[in-house]
Write an enzyme that holds these catalytic residues in place. Structure first.
Site, PDB file in Angstrom:
ATOM      1  N   HIS A 403      39.166  33.514  38.303  1.00  0.00           N
ATOM      2  CA  HIS A 403      39.727  34.112  37.085  1.00  0.00           C
ATOM      3  C   HIS A 403      39.998  33.126  35.949  1.00  0.00           C
ATOM      4  CE1 HIS A 403      41.402  37.134  34.656  1.00  0.00           C
ATOM      5  NE2 HIS A 403      42.143  37.757  35.526  1.00  0.00           N
ATOM      6  N   TYR A 519      52.638  46.085  33.353  1.00  0.00           N
ATOM      7  CA  TYR A 519      51.690  45.206  32.652  1.00  0.00           C
ATOM      8  C   TYR A 519      50.361  45.945  32.494  1.00  0.00           C
ATOM      9  CZ  TYR A 519      48.837  40.936  31.920  1.00  0.00           C
ATOM     10  OH  TYR A 519      47.993  39.971  31.419  1.00  0.00           O
ATOM     11  N   THR A 532      43.588  37.550  26.404  1.00  0.00           N
ATOM     12  CA  THR A 532      44.298  38.803  26.670  1.00  0.00           C
ATOM     13  C   THR A 532      45.706  38.779  26.076  1.00  0.00           C
ATOM     14  OG1 THR A 532      45.131  37.984  28.795  1.00  0.00           O
ATOM     15  CG2 THR A 532      43.052  39.206  28.825  1.00  0.00           C
TER      16      THR A 532
END
Length: 719
Positions: A403, A519, A532
């Protein structure tokens, strides 16, 4: 400019003549040489001036975000004019990276705005006493340390292309010392209903070849840049590290190593590592040639070397033991050569041994498939590679992604291209093999060699046992919601994402009996190097709607009004997050500045320690032109998912597929007595149906009222 010298017209308004007179060593040049050189210098300067004028004009235009706040389908004249100007300055056929220098920088919000939004977001989650205490902390922060921290953050925003992204990558991902398997890595699934071939080597051959095509276009910048409304460009920086990239473990922090064009691939099968060259004679291997190489690996009956079987478990465990083992056991000799081959490979491929995929006849087929992609056996994926491609014996595929280097939409873009190329351009023979002649003259894949000591094997086993415990604790549930989809939701004049997020709030309350900090991931790629931002979906409006749904005395009209208010609030928050006016990235960066300066902030410490018990994300479909879903309704992807963020919470990923399907991926932990992924899935299904029923009842009511009106008019005419 040169032609103007012969037409006796001076478009430079005397500037060429001035340059000619001020040239150094002009006495050593002829008149004609000076004229030519002056014209070249002026034309070059004029060309650069226009280039920078267009770039900064486009940058100024792209800094306007008023269009995103306008109602869907209603565009003001100012926005139409703005879009025309953006289109004019964008050029006819821009390349992938054409807009990078013209993208605006992410703005730093005002502290008082961020604090106000934060307090508004936590109000429905705290009682009066808790909220008063938080308000005191927030006010104290604004009155004391906030101004100093904000000044330093603004300074950083001046010299960096993005004031968030480098710190986000370093402190959220690379400095984490816990396992990245489950906790950080995520996965993407294959096509849901279709398997183009059931031959494992053939499918892997086509998919790998499609990936190589994608990489070549990526390196040349030939991909069409992603643009909102088909005009407003998105940042493409993250795509640069998609291939040839590995996360390297460190004692205190990891690093992301990105190399230039790599010409080999590492394949893992039954505990053995093979190196496969991707080029021959200066070209990519053809799909049929790749199939031959992979079939050779599948046919290989050799046994793993001592310690080789579970070697990749080092990448699945804690980062510090892996970093120390890498220094001690893999920094010299055969081990270093083999590890370098893995870390410098274009990407990593696992030829798995057990078939996977969605099977309607099996209730938990999607669950098992997801867990295989997310963690596998804990030693058959190299979790540090930018991505691991996974091939199953029945022809199904999937991807496990590290990630730190990028977010899900980036890999999703590549995967959409690969699946479309595999199915509609490369294709297969009637027997299921790759098309093309079989080349038996290729050199066979080579085994990587290892000398793994008993001491190193103990370290590997320790990492494996920790990873196995983590993997076994993942409670996953995936299901297809096919009762309705985006088509029906849009008829209700509601954002599909807002609809689903409110359904998740209703499901969460029914599951846990309380509301929690939620979230939702939003992108900030309209800015240079944007990644993001967080949308805090549990708003006061959402809470009011959920309470009305659970109140038997509440009328349908009241519930519907509250739903529409909550949906509008959610859409507005999403738009604010996309345009750089979110809450969490600003507070995160202020916290990092406070740590650099040694400033203690009870407010920031409290904010950054709050757990996200419900973490959600939507997997977007970005290249709808690749496959016509109306013509090929079975060629749809299943999306992807991630592990639970909190020990006692849920992780929910969803993808809106076409007009009539939504796929949910739900994760939690078996060790938590409060969570159950299957149960939560049932609550989501019920919440979606219940919200749809609000619109059904309202529509029925309107039809009845309209019928009465028609009946009365008919009676009047008779009278």
């Amino acid at each position: 400019m040169m032609s103007s010298l012969y037409t006796y017209i001076d478009p430079s308004l005397g500037m060429i003549e001035a340059i000619k007179e001020n040239l150094p060593y002009k006495d050593c040049m002829s008149v004609q040489t000076r004229a030519v050189l002056s014209a070249i210098l002026f034309a070059t300067g004029l060309w650069l001036f226009f280039i920078y004028l267009m770039r900064y004009t486009l940058k100024a235009l792209l800094s306007y975000h008023g269009w995103i706040f306008e109602s869907h389908g209603k565009m003001s004249r100012a926005t139409k004019l703005w879009l025309s100007l953006v289109k004019m300055f964008s050029g006819r056929r821009p390349l992938l990276y054409s807009f990078q220098a013209a993208l605006p920088q992410l703005p730093v919000p005002r502290v008082d705005d961020t604090v106000h939004k934060y307090l508004e977001s936590v109000r429905p989650l705290l009682d009066s006493e808790q909220y008063n205490q938080m308000e005191i902390l927030a006010n104290g922060f604004e009155e004391t340390e906030a101004a100093q921290l904000q000044r330093y953050l603004i300074l950083k925003s001046w010299w960096s292309t993005n004031y968030v992204s480098d710190w986000w990558e370093e402190y959220i991902y690379l400095r984490s010392r816990s396992p990245i398997m489950v906790n950080s890595n995520f996965y993407i699934m294959d096509l849901l209903y279709v398997t183009p071939t059931h031959r494992q080597a053939a499918r892997a051959g086509n998919v790998v070849h499609a990936m190589l095509q994608y990489r070549r276009k990526l390196e040349r910048g030939e991909h069409v840049p992603l643009r909102a409304l088909g005009i407003v460009p998105m940042c493409s920086t993250q795509m640069e590290r998609m291939f040839n990239t590995t996360r390297i473990p460190g004692i205190e922090t990891d690093i992301v190593q990105h190399l230039t064009d790599r010409k080999h691939l590492i394949v893992y099968h039954k505990g053995r590592f093979f190196q496969v060259w991707l080029y021959t004679g200066g070209r990519h291997l053809l799909p049929s040639e790749l199939e031959t190489q992979f079939q050779r690996i599948l046919n290989d009956k050799s046994e793993p070397q001592p310690g080789e079987l579970k070697l990749a478990a080092l990448t699945a465990g804690n980062r510090v033991p892996w970093a120390r083992a890498r220094i001690k056991y893999f920094s010299h000799g055969l081990n270093k050569v083999s590890l370098d081959a893995i870390e410098s490979a274009a990407f990593f491929l696992t030829l798995d041994e057990e078939p996977q995929g969605y099977d309607p006849a099996k209730d938990n087929s999607l669950d098992i498939y997801a867990k295989s992609l997310l963690h596998g056996k804990c030693y058959d994926r190299w979790f540090d590679k930018s991505f691991t491609l996974i091939s199953y014996p029945n022809g199904k595929m999937g991807v496990n992604i590290e990630h730190s280097w990028a977010d899900a939409p980036i890999v999703g873009h590549m995967w959409e291209y690969v699946l479309a190329t595999d199915c509609f351009h490369l294709g297969y023979t009637e027997e299921g093999h790759c098309k093309g002649d079989v080349n038996r003259g290729l050199p066979c894949p080579t085994r990587l060699q290892w000398q793994i000591s008993a001491e190193c094997q103990d370290v590997i086993e320790t990492s494996y046992l920790l990873a196995r415990q983590l993997a076994d604790d993942v409670d996953f549930h995936g299901y297809l919601f096919s009762e309705f989809g985006k088509g029906l939701i849009k008829k209700c004049r509601t954002s599909p994402d807002a609809f689903i997020q409110l359904a998740l709030q209703l499901a969460q309350f029914r599951d846990q009996g309380v509301f929690c900090l939620t979230y939702e991931s939003s992108m900030t790629r309209m800015f240079r190097d944007g990644r993001t931002e967080t949308v805090r979906s549990c708003t006061s409006e959402a809470v009011a709607f959920v309470r009305a749904m659970e109140d038997p005395k509440s009328t349908n009209a009241h519930r519907l009004a509250l739903f529409q208010r909550a949906a509008e609030k959610h859409q507005n928050m999403y738009r604010l997050a996309m345009t750089g006016s979110g809450i969490d990235r600003h507070l995160f960066c202020l916290y990092i500045v406070s740590k650099y300066l040694g400033v203690e902030s009870p407010f920031l410490k409290k904010v950054l320690s709050e757990p996200w018990k419900l973490s959600t994300s939507q997997t977007p479909q970005q290249q709808l032109n690749l496959v016509d879903i109306n013509k090929f309704p079975k060629y749809v992807g299943a999306g992807g998912g991630f592990g639970p963020v909190a020990d006692d919470g849920y992780g929910v990923s969803y993808i809106i597929v076409g007009e009539n399907l939504i796929t949910f991926h739900i994760s939690s932990k078996f060790s938590s007595p409060d969570t159950d992924s299957g149960r939560f899935g049932q609550h989501i299904w019920k919440a979606m149906i219940d919200i749809q029923a609000l619109f059904k009842l309202e529509n029925n009511k309107k039809m009845v009222e309209n019928g009465k009106c028609v009946h009365l008019e008919h009676l009047k005419k008779l009278m």
